[in-house]
Structure formats: structure tokens, C-alpha cells
Scaffold this active site. Structure first.
Site, PDB file in Angstrom:
ATOM      1  CG  HIS A  67     -17.563  16.523 -26.564  1.00  0.00           C
ATOM      2  ND1 HIS A  67     -17.474  17.313 -25.457  1.00  0.00           N
ATOM      3  CD2 HIS A  67     -16.322  16.017 -26.746  1.00  0.00           C
ATOM      4  CE1 HIS A  67     -16.238  17.282 -24.976  1.00  0.00           C
ATOM      5  NE2 HIS A  67     -15.517  16.494 -25.746  1.00  0.00           N
ATOM      6  CE  LYS A  88      -4.211  11.158 -24.087  1.00  0.00           C
ATOM      7  NZ  LYS A  88      -5.000  11.274 -22.851  1.00  0.00           N
ATOM      8  CG  PHE A 148      -7.625  17.304 -24.696  1.00  0.00           C
ATOM      9  CD1 PHE A 148      -7.821  17.329 -26.068  1.00  0.00           C
ATOM     10  CD2 PHE A 148      -8.223  16.289 -23.969  1.00  0.00           C
ATOM     11  CE1 PHE A 148      -8.593  16.369 -26.696  1.00  0.00           C
ATOM     12  CE2 PHE A 148      -8.993  15.321 -24.590  1.00  0.00           C
ATOM     13  CZ  PHE A 148      -9.181  15.353 -25.954  1.00  0.00           C
ATOM     14  CG  ASP A 149     -12.053  17.246 -24.672  1.00  0.00           C
ATOM     15  OD1 ASP A 149     -11.082  16.687 -24.133  1.00  0.00           O
ATOM     16  OD2 ASP A 149     -12.884  16.633 -25.368  1.00  0.00           O
ATOM     17  CG  ASP A 153      -1.400  18.183 -20.933  1.00  0.00           C
ATOM     18  OD1 ASP A 153      -0.830  17.079 -21.084  1.00  0.00           O
ATOM     19  OD2 ASP A 153      -2.620  18.328 -21.032  1.00  0.00           O
ATOM     20  CE1 TYR A 167      -4.199   1.774   0.504  1.00  0.00           C
ATOM     21  CE2 TYR A 167      -2.707   3.335   1.560  1.00  0.00           C
ATOM     22  CZ  TYR A 167      -3.939   3.045   0.987  1.00  0.00           C
ATOM     23  OH  TYR A 167      -4.898   4.021   0.897  1.00  0.00           O
ATOM     24  CB  ALA A 206      -0.650  13.958 -22.964  1.00  0.00           C
TER      25      ALA A 206
HETATM   26  N1  F0G Z   1      -4.077  16.370 -21.722  1.00  0.00           N
HETATM   27  C1  F0G Z   1      -4.097  16.096 -23.039  1.00  0.00           C
HETATM   28  C2  F0G Z   1      -3.267  16.912 -23.976  1.00  0.00           C
HETATM   29  C3  F0G Z   1      -4.911  15.074 -23.503  1.00  0.00           C
HETATM   30  O1  F0G Z   1      -4.935  14.824 -24.814  1.00  0.00           O
HETATM   31  C4  F0G Z   1      -5.683  14.337 -22.582  1.00  0.00           C
HETATM   32  C5  F0G Z   1      -6.532  13.253 -23.025  1.00  0.00           C
HETATM   33  C6  F0G Z   1      -5.607  14.637 -21.224  1.00  0.00           C
HETATM   34  C7  F0G Z   1      -4.786  15.670 -20.828  1.00  0.00           C
HETATM   35  C8  F0G Z   1      -6.387  13.889 -20.182  1.00  0.00           C
HETATM   36  O2  F0G Z   1      -5.808  12.647 -19.933  1.00  0.00           O
HETATM   37  O3  F0G Z   1      -7.517  10.979 -20.677  1.00  0.00           O
HETATM   38  O4  F0G Z   1      -5.610  10.312 -19.212  1.00  0.00           O
HETATM   39  O5  F0G Z   1      -7.441  11.679 -18.324  1.00  0.00           O
HETATM   40  N2  F0G Z   1      -6.797  13.056 -24.214  1.00  0.00           N
HETATM   41  C9  F0G Z   1      -7.510  11.946 -24.758  1.00  0.00           C
HETATM   42  C10 F0G Z   1      -7.707  12.179 -26.221  1.00  0.00           C
HETATM   43  C11 F0G Z   1      -8.683  11.455 -24.023  1.00  0.00           C
HETATM   44  O6  F0G Z   1      -8.520  11.460 -26.806  1.00  0.00           O
HETATM   45  O7  F0G Z   1      -7.035  13.038 -26.808  1.00  0.00           O
HETATM   46  P1  F0G Z   1      -6.649  11.342 -19.530  1.00  0.00           P
END
Ligand code: F0G
Length: 463
Positions: free
Chosen positions: A453, A259, A125-126, A216, A73, A218
Site C-alpha cells: 500500500h 507519536k 500495526f502494519d 508497543d 558520538y 507509540a
Molecule cells: N507501532 C505503531 C502502533 C505505529 O502506529 C507505528 C507507526 C509504528 C509502530 C512504527 O513507528 O513510523 O516511527 O517507524 N505508525 C504510523 C502511523 C506510521 O501512521 O500510524 P515509526
């Protein structure tokens, strides 16, 4: 011109059979899904390009590492495998795992953002945008203008416009700007990279005002690969060296490890100082789990530690970026309007130019998604008005400047032959684009800002 592409730098050891639904099955599936790509079942899809998130293939080393996960843990060995990899690959002394990227955002934004704050981004991102709203803040896009013109060529279309950033800092000041955040690569703007020079400039602005700079990360390895191939000053450097230099500009990063870090689940927050790291821990424990596992199993941490090392493999990155570009080249050659140059993880079709006779209020990007699914059982996702239109203070709908449709390529998953099939399918839809004369209206839609969406029910209507 379509450049020759090298074959995949991997061979297939295990196969995942997929079915191709026939046309009647596709129609049924669309109805069941309320014409929303998120509503389709995986078994209804032949090639799934909804996202590159968590959908890639792990290596045999990662699968092997699952067996040595330490499930303690607190203080598990697997956490220290991750900490070591983070230090070696990214240079940060501090890391907390989270279950995925948005959980990392929840931890960081919930700690740092207060009501009335403004957070300058290149572009969030969204889900990132939604998390800023959720914490009472407002994201502010400061990306260069070229990002809004799909056909304009620029090697680093994800760059921050330093003048816009300085204007934001002058307007809101350090008190209302808890940090500046740069998304590498800029997913919402077409998977476009940010140059090292630009990141250093942003970092200088932040430091001179005492404002934190967050990344960020990713798609930080793809970003580093683009820097290597496009930024003159970095040509002689390895991707690993460039990635470290990139990280050196930042105080902390949030990462969706689904990613570039090549795992099916996981996220993390890496920080430069103990003070910043410690400030995040209460929220990690509150929402994710103890600070050394953060919502992941020990085995997930082992796979992630290896994924971080594998993501900087230059042969892998060269094929990945070339494979995505190959799709862009095939589509471009057939006249399909796409964001250029090709992004690192995805091709973004300019849906507004593909279907110019469909007004943005009728959601052309999402109409295109339905037609591409109809044609080849291929799933992508609309990133346009349905995802990003928001009402202003007076209730008037403000439409996004871009109306894109994204084909995200899963890592180490599809072959170059799949890419050719995808291109042919889309060219077939392009050939009959004038006959696509309908829009989409909303039925059920969730009330939470930024979430529509994912969950909306759509209904086609004739135009
Ligand atoms: N930041 C970026 C640039 C992303 O593209 C995403 C997720 C996230 C943060 C959030 O990360 O999904 O692990 O919680 N993008 C996906 C996409 C979902 O389809 O582009 P997450």
C-alpha cells in the site's frame, strides 16, 4: 450528541502557511500520485491527516532544547537527559534510542524472533506486522472480538482476549513464542485503548509461562488517559501514575517517539534488565549507530526527553482526546459510520459501511480516500484490503475483517475549526456516496510482503 469542546490549550507562535489547491489541481495531483495517498506532495494537501507520526508541533521548550544538544558520538549529555526522563516517566532503567519506531522493532525482533516463531499481539500495526514477517515469524491477532465490530461499544476495544492468548500459548509453547506484544493504543483496530487490568492479566499469563511481555508504546500516554477516564479502579490516579503502572507490566517496550512523545523523529527501546538491554546493543550499533545515540542527533534526544514529560500533561491530553472525539461526534451526528468509541489519535471511518456497494477486492477504503481528497484537499489513509489482504498457503487472498479509512489528527497542530471543516467535507462526500461507483486496480506493486500500500500505483475502473 455533539459534546461542547474546549478551545486549544496552546496559542500559535509560528505559522506554517498552507495552500488550498483548486479542483483541477487536485485532479492533476491525484493522477501524478497514481491515486495513492502516499504519492501526493504535501503542497497538494490542505489538511494532512495521513498520519499523526512525526507531524505534530513541538513546544517552545523543545525548540529551545535543540540548542543544548550534545553531539558527542558516545556518552553524550543528551543521552543522559533521555535516560533520566525514561526512568522518571516510564520507570525503565535501560534505554537505547533508535531513529524511529520500526528501527526499534528491527532491533528487538531481529534479536528475539527466529524462523517459525509465532508472536501473539492484540493487533500489530502494519510496519510491525511486516517486521515480524521479515524476521521469519508470524504475528497472531488475539484482540477481543468486539474490536472487529466498528459499531459495538466497549471502553477497551484494544484488549487482548485472554482465552485466545492462552490457546496460542498452549498450541505453540514457550519455544515458539519469543514474546507477547500489546500495542497501546491499538492503532490498527481504531486507536482503541487497552485497560490496565487486561495488561496485568496478559502479564500474569506471560510470567506463568516464562514468556516476555513487550508493549508497543507509540500512544501510551493517550492509552493512560483513557484508563483514567474509563477504568473505575484508576479514577483517582494521575495519568503519570497510570502510565508507570502500565509500564510495570512489561519487560521491554518499543516506541515510535513520533507519536505521543511529541517529536518529529525518534524511537527507542526501553528494557527492565541489563541482560535484555545488552542483547539489543549489537543490532543497535549495526543498524542505528552507537548505543547512546542510535541514529539520532544529540539535539533530537533533548527534544525527546522533554516530549516524554510533556506527553503526560493532562490538560493537553484532555483537549487532544476531546478534539478527536469532536470529529467523531460531528461525523456520527451526520450518519457517517465510524469505529466507536472514537480512538485516541484518529477517527476511523468504516469504509465497508460507507461504500457498501464497492466489494472489498476493489478497495473501498482507498476509493473513499480519493473522494475525500477530491472534495476538500484533505488526505487520510485507507487501512483495509489494500494494506492488509494477504495470500494464504494456497494463494487464496484472505481479506481483513475491517475495511477502515483513517483520519489521524496531528498533535497540537490543527484547530477545532479545522476539525469542523474536515467533518463538513466528509459529510458532503457521504451525501453523494451512492454515485461513487468505481473500484481500484493495481498497476505497479512492490514484491515485498506487507509493503504494497505504500508504493502501489492504482487505477480507477468503473463498477
Ligand atoms: N507501532 C505503531 C502502533 C505505529 O502506529 C507505528 C507507526 C509504528 C509502530 C512504527 O513507528 O513510523 O516511527 O517507524 N505508525 C504510523 C502511523 C506510521 O501512521 O500510524 P515509526
Amino acid at each position: 450528541m455533539v459534546e461542547r469542546i474546549m478551545p486549544e490549550p496552546y496559542r500559535i507562535k509560528m505559522v506554517e502557511p498552507v495552500k488550498v489547491p483548486d479542483r483541477d489541481e487536485r485532479e492533476e495531483a491525484l493522477k501524478r500520485a497514481h491515486y495513492n495517498m502516499f504519492g501526493l506532495r504535501s503542497q497538494d494537501v490542505y489538511i494532512d491527516l495521513l498520519t499523526d507520526s512525526g507531524t505534530g508541533a513541538m513546544s517552545k521548550y523543545q525548540w529551545g532544547a535543540l540548542m543544548i544538544g550534545d553531539e558527542a558520538y558516545a556518552g553524550a549529555d543528551s543521552f543522559f537527559s533521555l535516560k533520566k526522563a525514561v526512568k522518571e516517566i516510564l520507570g525503565f532503567d535501560y534505554v537505547v534510542p533508535t531513529h524511529q519506531g520500526r528501527a526499534a522493532e528491527n532491533v528487538v525482533f531481529g534479536t528475539l524472533v527466529k524462523k517459525g516463531d509465532v508472536v501473539p499481539f492484540n493487533m500489530p500495526f502494519d510496519t510491525t506486522r511486516a517486521h515480524i514477517f521479515n524476521n521469519g515469524g508470524e504475528p497472531l491477532d488475539c484482540v477481543i472480538d468486539e474490536a472487529y465490530h466498528p459499531e459495538v461499544q466497549h471502553p477497551f476495544k484494544g484488549n487482548v482476549d485472554i482465552k485466545k492468548l492462552e490457546a496460542a500459548v498452549a498450541k505453540y509453547g514457550k519455544d515458539r513464542i519469543p514474546f507477547v506484544m500489546v500495542t497501546i493504543t491499538n492503532n490498527s483496530g481504531g486507536g482503541q485503548p487497552v485497560s490496565l487490568e487486561n495488561l496485568r492479566q496478559v502479564s500474569d499469563v506471560c510470567r506463568s509461562h516464562g514468556i516476555l511481555l513487550l508493549l508497543d508504546g507509540a500512544r501510551m500516554a493517550e492509552n493512560a488517559y483513557f484508563i483514567k477516564t474509563r477504568e473505575e479502579a484508576c479514577r483517582g490516579m494521575s495519568v503519570a501514575e497510570i502510565l508507570k503502572e502500565t509500564m510495570n507490566t512489561a519487560d521491554a517496550i518499543t516506541v515510535s517517539c513520533k507519536k505521543d512523545p511529541l517529536v518529529n523523529i525518534g524511537g527507542m527501546v526501553c528494557s527492565r534488565t541489563e541482560e535484555l538491554h545488552n542483547s539489543f546493543l549489537p543490532r543497535v550499533i549495526l543498524f542505528e549507530g552507537y548505543a547512546t545515540y542510535g541514529g539520532l542527533a544529540g539535539r533530537d534526544l533533548e527534544a525527546l526527553a522533554l516530549g516524554l514529560r510533556e506527553m503526560v500533561d493532562e490538560q493537553y491530553l484532555a483537549h487532544r482526546v476531546a478534539q478527536v472525539r469532536y470529529l467523531g461526534d460531528l461525523l456520527g451526528e451526520g450518519g457517517v459510520p465510524c469505529v466507536t468509541p472514537a480512538g485516541g489519535h484518529a477517527i476511523f471511518i468504516d469504509a465497508a459501511a460507507f461504500l457498501p456497494h464497492i466489494p472489498q477486492s476493489a478497495y473501498p477504503a482507498d476509493v473513499l480516500g480519493i473522494e475525500i481528497y477530491r472534495e476538500g484537499a484533505i488526505r487520510g489513509i485507507g487501512l483495509g484490503a489494500l494494506a492488509f489482504a494477504t495470500p494464504d498457503e494456497t494463494g487464496r487472498i484472505v481479506y481483513p475483517k475491517l475495511e477502515l479509512f483513517r483520519l489521524a489528527i496531528n498533535r497540537r497542530t490543527y484547530t477545532n475549526h479545522h476539525i469542523e471543516f474536515i467533518a463538513q467535507t466528509i459529510l458532503d462526500v457521504y451525501g453523494r456516496r451512492d454515485a461513487i461507483r468505481y473500484g481500484l486496480k493495481e498497476g505497479y506493486a512492490p514484491a515485498v510482503k506487507g509493503m504494497k500500500h505504500f508504493l502501489v500505483h492504482l487505477e480507477p475502473y468503473a463498477l
